[in-house]
Design an enzyme around this catalytic site. Structure first.
Site, PDB file in Angstrom:
ATOM      1  N   GLU A   1      43.150 -22.833 -15.034  1.00 46.92           N
ATOM      2  CA  GLU A   1      41.853 -23.316 -15.514  1.00 46.92           C
ATOM      3  C   GLU A   1      41.059 -23.960 -14.375  1.00 46.92           C
ATOM      4  OE1 GLU A   1      41.694 -24.888 -19.330  1.00 46.92           O
ATOM      5  OE2 GLU A   1      43.356 -23.665 -20.045  1.00 46.92           O
TER       6      GLU A   1
ATOM      7  N   HIS B   1      41.374 -10.605 -11.164  1.00 48.17           N
ATOM      8  CA  HIS B   1      40.235 -11.510 -11.204  1.00 48.17           C
ATOM      9  C   HIS B   1      40.645 -12.832 -11.835  1.00 48.17           C
ATOM     10  CE1 HIS B   1      37.921  -8.039 -10.023  1.00 48.17           C
ATOM     11  NE2 HIS B   1      38.537  -7.376 -10.969  1.00 48.17           N
TER      12      HIS B   1
ATOM     13  N   TRP C   1      48.500 -13.756 -17.551  1.00 51.56           N
ATOM     14  CA  TRP C   1      48.729 -15.206 -17.587  1.00 51.56           C
ATOM     15  C   TRP C   1      48.092 -15.810 -18.847  1.00 51.56           C
ATOM     16  CZ3 TRP C   1      52.633 -15.705 -14.912  1.00 51.56           C
ATOM     17  CH2 TRP C   1      52.759 -15.129 -13.647  1.00 51.56           C
TER      18      TRP C   1
ATOM     19  N   PHE D   1      43.690 -16.684 -25.602  1.00 53.97           N
ATOM     20  CA  PHE D   1      42.380 -16.643 -24.956  1.00 53.97           C
ATOM     21  C   PHE D   1      42.467 -15.713 -23.755  1.00 53.97           C
ATOM     22  CE2 PHE D   1      39.269 -18.474 -21.934  1.00 53.97           C
ATOM     23  CZ  PHE D   1      38.156 -18.665 -22.734  1.00 53.97           C
TER      24      PHE D   1
END
Lengths: 426, 426, 426, 426
Positions: free
Chosen positions: B405, B169, B198, B162
């Site tokens: 997250e 950013h 990441w 994903f």
């Protein structure tokens, strides 16, 4: 070998209900977030419980709230409040019969929360009446005792107090010094002597549930001391004034000097600490609920202040990160704490609540309420010192709730014992 | 005027069910306390959910746990684990159809918890596959996209990644720089250029859900980049090594250099941040569940150590107050956090979960798990430095879960905005 | 009666020095604030100390820093570093004679701080050599022992290790099991048997200061075990790998199996825990200093990152309140901790430092450094997981410093005993 | 190249003083630990400072302490206390001349500490008189203003108040609304209008240093408003009652309605926020000192209680680990905070103290005093609710000290700005 189970259940579930469609449809219209009930604990309540909660909140906000500022300043407790609570069915609300409402433990918790949203002192007065004294009588009393005391107590006409803590024995009530001996002159009477302190309601109590060591067994037994029956000089209940918190509740001592109590006023079967601990357990459950009300009130007051108060280029201080974090922390703890209360309430209704669960929610909810209330108080800056904003009163009250009915560290050790199997009190 | 309601409801309740008798009978035999599930969250689960949980826990403890120490030391991720998860129905477990299990959100949470009880890295690998990529496709993909990717992903044969975060950013993905332009040479293709970092699973991913700004609208759209279709040099996914945590999961970059992607691989309707945020929301829900598993494992390991380790006159250190307090704190937070997860899962099943609820449980559960894991680690004294005890690995992992997250402070500001109506990000 | 004193002193002061003029003149030009030394601790240092500090910082930043990342990744300790330290006079720096520098305790602390600014592991290697072994020999050794070992150790040619902690006895070394008995075959030799663990430098140590119970008295005595003199199989020092922290230092066990040690290698007079505790006290003093260096490095790295990293409308994240608070907290603790170190150093130079003072600064500085380093690590968001930023390494190291040479809770109880006069270890 | 320096300095030191012998001799007789001054801050004081401290402590304990409980209960401030302080030279103690004592800033801090050991309210009354008003006049006043006010203020015969904060402008005084315009009727007079709140001493003040915006420049200037000269209705100073803390000090508003003030009563040169901020800086320095006195009193009271109170098998609760940790934490913070005060005091004497240093020690000492006082309060269990134990009063006071003269978060942002170079207030 692990596999079939999940597949099976998946199949069952898939056939049983078309969840996904509903779910993803719902995503399309994102759900609103309600800061007053962030995790939607309302969805866990029955309609009756919701109705009870609304009634209780309405009464407390409309009738109790206007009285609290003055009561706190002057350390005055308006005895009429107990009667009003009685009329509404708040007192001994979980008890069946005797004019009590017989509601669920969750409903009872919601009432408690509504009261403590106004003030922990009012909730303390109610808790003593309901959980400690009426609960004790209902649990351990004879049929005669129940019939004699419960109806009047349910109406708030008879005021109760609960005498366990002594000046030298707080966290360790097993070491109490109050005794019940055969009365030297009155046949069928015991003679109670000793001293209890930090007793909510004691100065106005009509019936005092006093725990004392029985002369024969040395074991702790419960006695219902009726003020009207005590000869002069055998029962004194001086008020303790100039308190740092809970100033809207009455606190006092119980001084017993060869006070005659009829044998019929002794609880028949329960011996040792099981009696008072059962009562306390029930009261602690109520505290865990109640203080979420106090915390929610702090959140509401701080949020309003932060939105109204403007500093630096006309920004409401609610715009500042350090302020928002305080609100986020408090709101989270209130939401988590409420869910835990509902859960333990449901278990309690089913007879499945372990006492340690109540230690857990009492300790955590009190600790977090206090911590958050103090942090929210910072939002008020210098204005916090004014009692008009109400938050200082909650902070002072919440400190007391953390220390009574099991000081926080004591509950830590109760939990530690339950987790490890080893006691660390001494 | 307040009165009738309560009396009524009381009457209804009293007639409906003789609670009290049952309740007080139950009191007579006090309920046991289970430190592994202190507030009896199990009582809230369906039989299917219990069965799924048992299966998942068994697999994870028996099959995954033995591999984790080596995997963590060597930063190695065994791709076979995804296939095993696929066989068991763990992947995309809440999706209906396409070979997915279609279980409830609570069941899915229980699976997540079982995996993270072993290691947050394994759970991360699963979350990306399930929540971020499969969930995204199921939610936003065309029927063709679903049929093409979901069955293989459900089996763990096709690995997903994903791509949202960019080097410059992180907390602010709206400022992303990756773009999708018309491909200069290939008709019906877009050309993706940009850099993501990441990215869990990226080095081994077969399909990468990349978010990029569309050339016409400037709005963020989702693209399914298939590695096998990318000409050499247009897609690179270098691994990032020497991580401080999550070393049992693979992390890397995604570097796109005029990478051709067929227009059919673009999500059809969703624009802006709603797409990635919906996926993240689902993944965050899983994290909130998962880390309670990691925390419970820390508790269990610390408890065992404290009972085994003897210091000062042969006492197990579990006997010391300062040790018991750490265990009590951690156990409480695990219990409260679990209840909150169950509640949000139930609401999610009903389409009633607000995104801010998930911010709340993700933030709180991560923060508390990390805090408690660190505190429990102190119990191990000098021995904590050895990776054999496992707790240091959890501590390092949990720090990462707090930052990804949605870093904890960002969730504080999301909550702050929801509470006050004012944003404080800038 | 109170009055005269102040008036007198005021008069004296007023006549002695015209402070006010100078002071208020100074107000006119406000003084600058230096975030690297917020409370101007430099003003408390002598010129020599400043010069020593500058030299140490220059060496550490220029020569040690470039090696640490690889050393940490590979758990490799470059023995040459000890020799370089020896050349610079870092080893046993407070000792007079034997080629040692003979500097003040504050100067020694400044050296320690410079080393730990790079890495706690390097400081650990130095502390063991300097404080635990050289310090022990200088304090308790015979003249022959001093002359034999100290000059080579000062140069870093002879590497020392300190064997106190045993696998089953950490916080409670008095219960150690290692024994020194008469050697069955070698006249004038004792036979040491037992096992020590978590011993810094042990795998490469040439001389191991081992504490063992003497067969006659049962009391703890210190023995200098020379590796080169030990017959095969009597001394093993296996390395402990896969550590969670302090990976740039070597750690191992010491396994003694009837290891012959000449009686001349026993410390002559000191018995019981006074010996090892004196050494530890000195090492703990160094840790208190050292970790302020690690914390300052974390602050510097976090500040740089926060100024460089831009999120939300191009603002450096240093602009956000939640980030600034973390920096303010850390900077404050570093400043306060440094002042405390200087003060205890001065007292130590004058023989006026109580051991509890060192417990206090070791505990507080370690606790605060760890807490702040963790909080600062949050500033790095997801990037914190990369070891390139260095802060994760400090966090992992600082956890170990909190647990070794007196775990934080143990120091709490040492202080508690000093404050109350009552021990609470058991 | 690094080497020579250390060797040189070592040589110098070695020749200059035989430290080692002294040091190790001292080791032989371990130094005692004094829980009332754990890091021996006394060793940093001059003889004069020690003497001043002793006098101040004696007066405060013997004369002030007996009055405070009643004062706090009744919100009464005994104006005579200011006169007694004046007799002892406490007021404006660092000022040279005008009957002031002219002592060092450290001596002044020690006086402040002695007063606040009794009560923060008394210290507030003194701070306003000394730091805010006398300090302001001495710093910024004309020679005539100094001669007119300082001698009477030094004696406590003239009481001062400091009017900066307004109802709508607390943390952001630059936005104040009070104005100074030409007086419509009185030549040579300005007309002040506006409202100030939370003004210590205002109800009894004879001279009020009011900050207002000058009509010509719009810049803030300082005005000395003499109550006796104000026509009726132009100056009102109503008291604010029912405070949550600082109840032993008087607080009120200042309401100015076209109040005529002679031009000669304006500070001549200082413009903008530099004036009030200089005064505040000096007062904040005093607060940083003072609250260590309040904290030390909490420690002393909690220690005594813990030694006297027996629970569980007759053990004093001072024996329990959870109690000892609270005492250890508080004692550490008091010791560290005191060293920081001494250091900043010495720098202030030399004109080397940056304002941010004072923000640092004010913030940290207030935060830690409050945190520790609250934690120590837990030791008292239920008894904490009684005001007889004194600790609840300190807790309530310390919360106010954290919020006034720069709320803690504001000082965080002042420090953050100094560290990063970026302001984050808005």
């Amino acid at each position: 070998m692990y596999r079939s189970l999940i597949r099976n259940s998946a199949r069952q579930l898939a056939s049983a209900r078309p969840i996904a469609a509903r779910r993803f449809a719902a995503h399309a219209t994102p759900q609103p977030f309600n800061w007053e009930d962030p995790l939607n604990a309302q969805s866990l309540l029955t309609e009756e419980e919701l109705a009870i909660s609304e009634t209780a909140e309405a009464y407390c906000q409309e009738r109790m709230l206007p009285r609290v500022l003055d009561a706190y300043r002057t350390e005055h407790f308006d005895k009429k409040i107990l009667e009003e609570m009685g009329e509404l069915g708040f007192l001994g609300a979980t008890i069946n019969g005797y004019g009590c409402a017989g509601v669920s433990n969750v409903a009872s918790g919601l009432i408690t929360k509504a009261v403590e949203r106004v003030d922990s002192g009012y909730r303390s007065g109610m808790s003593v009446q309901s959980s400690l004294v009426m609960g004790g009588i209902d649990e351990f009393g004879t049929q005669e005792q129940k019939e004699k005391f419960l109806p009047g107590m349910a109406k708030g006409k008879i005021v109760g107090a609960f005498g366990l803590t002594e000046p030298n024995h707080g966290s360790d009530p097993g070491a109490m010094e109050t005794t019940a001996k055969p009365h030297p002159t009155k046949e069928g009477y015991l003679s109670l002597s000793g001293s209890k302190t930090w007793i909510t309601n004691s100065p106005i109590a009509d019936v005092l549930l006093v725990w004392a060591k029985h002369h024969e067994t040395g074991k702790i037994r419960g006695y219902l001391v009726e003020r009207s029956e005590c000869p002069p000089g055998t029962l004194e209940t001086p008020a303790i004034k100039n308190k740092n918190g809970l100033r809207a509740s009455l606190t006092g001592m119980i001084q017993l000097d060869e006070c005659p109590v009829p044998e019929a006023n002794m609880f028949p079967d329960v011996e040792g600490l099981r009696g008072p601990f059962t009562c306390l357990n029930s009261a602690r459950y109520g505290i865990a609920w109640g203080i979420t009300g106090a915390l929610e009130d702090c959140i509401s007051r701080a949020r309003t202040y932060a939105l109204d108060r403007k500093q630096f280029k006309g920004n409401p201080i609610a715009k500042y990160q350090l302020v928002q974090k305080k609100l986020a922390d408090a709101t989270t703890d209130a939401a988590f704490g409420t869910l835990a209360c509902v859960q333990v309430g449901r278990l309690k209704d089913n007879g499945e609540a372990a006492p340690e669960m109540i230690s857990m929610i009492k300790r955590q909810n009190c600790d977090r309420a206090l911590w958050n209330a103090r942090t929210l108080q910072e939002i008020f800056g210098g204005n916090a010192v004014s009692d008009e904003y109400g938050i200082g009163r909650h902070v002072a009250n919440l400190f007391v709730t953390q220390t009574y009915e099991g000081q926080s560290d004591i509950h830590s050790l109760i939990l530690g014992r339950a987790i490890t199997g080893i006691q660390a009190f001494v």
